[in-house]
Design an enzyme around this catalytic site. Structure first.
Site, PDB file in Angstrom:
ATOM      1  N   ARG A 296     -23.897  56.110 -33.414  1.00  0.00           N
ATOM      2  CA  ARG A 296     -24.556  55.092 -34.230  1.00  0.00           C
ATOM      3  C   ARG A 296     -24.546  55.552 -35.685  1.00  0.00           C
ATOM      4  O   ARG A 296     -24.817  56.714 -35.979  1.00  0.00           O
ATOM      5  CB  ARG A 296     -26.013  54.877 -33.783  1.00  0.00           C
ATOM      6  CG  ARG A 296     -26.155  54.067 -32.501  1.00  0.00           C
ATOM      7  CD  ARG A 296     -25.734  52.601 -32.671  1.00  0.00           C
ATOM      8  NE  ARG A 296     -25.831  51.836 -31.450  1.00  0.00           N
ATOM      9  CZ  ARG A 296     -24.812  51.574 -30.623  1.00  0.00           C
ATOM     10  NH1 ARG A 296     -23.611  52.051 -30.870  1.00  0.00           N
ATOM     11  NH2 ARG A 296     -24.996  50.842 -29.541  1.00  0.00           N
TER      12      ARG A 296
ATOM     13  N   GLU B 229     -23.236  47.164 -40.565  1.00  0.00           N
ATOM     14  CA  GLU B 229     -21.862  46.813 -40.157  1.00  0.00           C
ATOM     15  C   GLU B 229     -21.567  45.351 -40.493  1.00  0.00           C
ATOM     16  O   GLU B 229     -22.326  44.481 -40.067  1.00  0.00           O
ATOM     17  CB  GLU B 229     -21.687  47.079 -38.663  1.00  0.00           C
ATOM     18  CG  GLU B 229     -21.870  48.559 -38.349  1.00  0.00           C
ATOM     19  CD  GLU B 229     -21.564  48.944 -36.901  1.00  0.00           C
ATOM     20  OE1 GLU B 229     -21.324  48.061 -36.072  1.00  0.00           O
ATOM     21  OE2 GLU B 229     -21.570  50.153 -36.620  1.00  0.00           O
TER      22      GLU B 229
ATOM     23  N   HIS C 127     -15.946  49.839 -35.592  1.00  0.00           N
ATOM     24  CA  HIS C 127     -16.722  49.727 -34.336  1.00  0.00           C
ATOM     25  C   HIS C 127     -15.870  49.145 -33.193  1.00  0.00           C
ATOM     26  O   HIS C 127     -16.205  48.098 -32.626  1.00  0.00           O
ATOM     27  CB  HIS C 127     -17.993  48.890 -34.535  1.00  0.00           C
ATOM     28  CG  HIS C 127     -19.064  49.248 -33.531  1.00  0.00           C
ATOM     29  ND1 HIS C 127     -20.406  49.131 -33.779  1.00  0.00           N
ATOM     30  CD2 HIS C 127     -18.975  49.735 -32.250  1.00  0.00           C
ATOM     31  CE1 HIS C 127     -21.104  49.512 -32.715  1.00  0.00           C
ATOM     32  NE2 HIS C 127     -20.244  49.879 -31.757  1.00  0.00           N
TER      33      HIS C 127
END
Ligand code: NAD
Length: 289
Positions: free
Chosen positions: A217, A246, A264
């Site tokens: 994370r 993000e 991601h």
């Protein structure tokens, strides 16, 4: 029963879920939904839960429930689940790719070739063989990375606040992982204990030139501290798949040297999307019963 599929999954999942209820991806039908199925894109916060008075079950396809207000859901008797068993191989392969990309200069070499440069002398490499990888958190994903690191001839150590022994790593303290590792790979969930754990103080305890891999994370690291350490050479590299925000607009990491960054995509393998689908169908089936 209305099942709201809020995010994108394998293309066959909607058809598979239709057997269990009225399947929709129309967010306007949130007030009717008994089950909401999300990945990391849709954040299930208090406001969203309040708009779904019939809600009984939230399923997150993926690892972690930090995108869901679990405490608020519990206060409304809404069950929350995720599918932690599905994604380990997919994320581990990306973590390994990010690690090996750094000493092999893959990103810089590729960019320089496309700029018409031939930096053969400048692109000196080092090997993973004989180096130490230290894990912070030795759960499912770290275990798969550790198995691969051993095959590459790396020494494997780990710190985990809640795990005392491991069959793939020599367990040690957080400070020793920082001090001994050439590569530090982060694999804890985001919690109040882990938020910001890789900050200036932690970096000052690392070997000079250590490289950090973060597929866990973004908020585990303090972006500004990592960027400063990359600039002054304390850190030899930072490779990440996850970010504080993000997309990470404005992050100091985007302009820092010696980074390898992916958007991601840790869980986004074709195989994993199928596994996530299987896990979700199992959970919906059990709930429907
Ligand atoms: P896991 O639950 O199997 O392992 C997590 C480990 O962290 C556990 O062993 C736990 O004891 C340890 N831990 C918890 N708190 C700690 C602390 N304060 N200090 C040290 N160790 C601590 O989880 P996993 O499946 O290995 O996934 C790890 C993380 O990877 C997830 O929580 C998620 O945030 C992230 N993830 C990212 C992607 C991606 O797309 N990049 C995909 C899946 C998961």
């Amino acid at each position: 029963m209305v099942i709201l599929l809020a995010d994108a999954f394998a293309t066959d999942l909607p058809d598979r879920l239709k057997a269990f209820g009225d399947l929709t991806s129309d967010m306007n039908r949130l007030p009717e939904a008994e089950i909401i199925i999300v990945r990391s894109k849709t954040k299930v916060d208090k406001a969203m839960i309040d708009k779904a008075p019939k809600l009984k079950y939230i399923i997150r396809g993926g690892v972690g429930v930090d995108t869901i207000d679990v405490a608020y859901a519990a206060s409304k008797n809404v069950k929350v689940d995720n599918t932690p068993e599905a994604s380990s191989l997919a994320v581990a392969e990306l973590a390994f790719a990010l690690m090996i990309a750094m000493p092999c200069n893959v990103a810089e070499a590729d960019a320089s070739m496309k700029q018409g440069k031939w930096l053969k002398k400048e692109m000196e490499r080092v090997e993973l063989h004989g180096k130490t990888i230290g894990f912070v958190g030795i759960g499912r994903i770290a275990r798969e990375v550790a198995i691969r690191a051993k095959v590459f001839g790396m020494n494997v150590i780990a710190y985990d606040k809640y795990v005392a022994a491991s069959d793939v790593a020599t367990m040690t303290t957080f400070d020793e992982v920082l001090a001994k590792s050439d590569y530090i790979s982060l694999h804890t969930p985001l919690t109040d204990e882990t938020r910001g754990m890789i900050n200036a103080a932690a970096i000052s305890k690392m070997k000079k030139g250590a490289r950090v891999i973060n597929t866990a994370r973004g908020q585990l690291v303090v972006d500004a501290d990592v960027a400063a350490a990359l600039r002054d050479g304390r850190l030899g590299g930072y490779a990440a798949d996850v970010y504080d925000k993000e997309p990470p607009e404005g992050s100091a990491l985007l302009t820092a040297p010696k980074t390898v960054l992916t958007p991601h995509i840790g869980a986004s393998t074709a195989e994993n999307l199928l596994r996530l689908g299987d896990c979700i169908v199992e959970r919906v089936k059990a709930f429907a019963k």
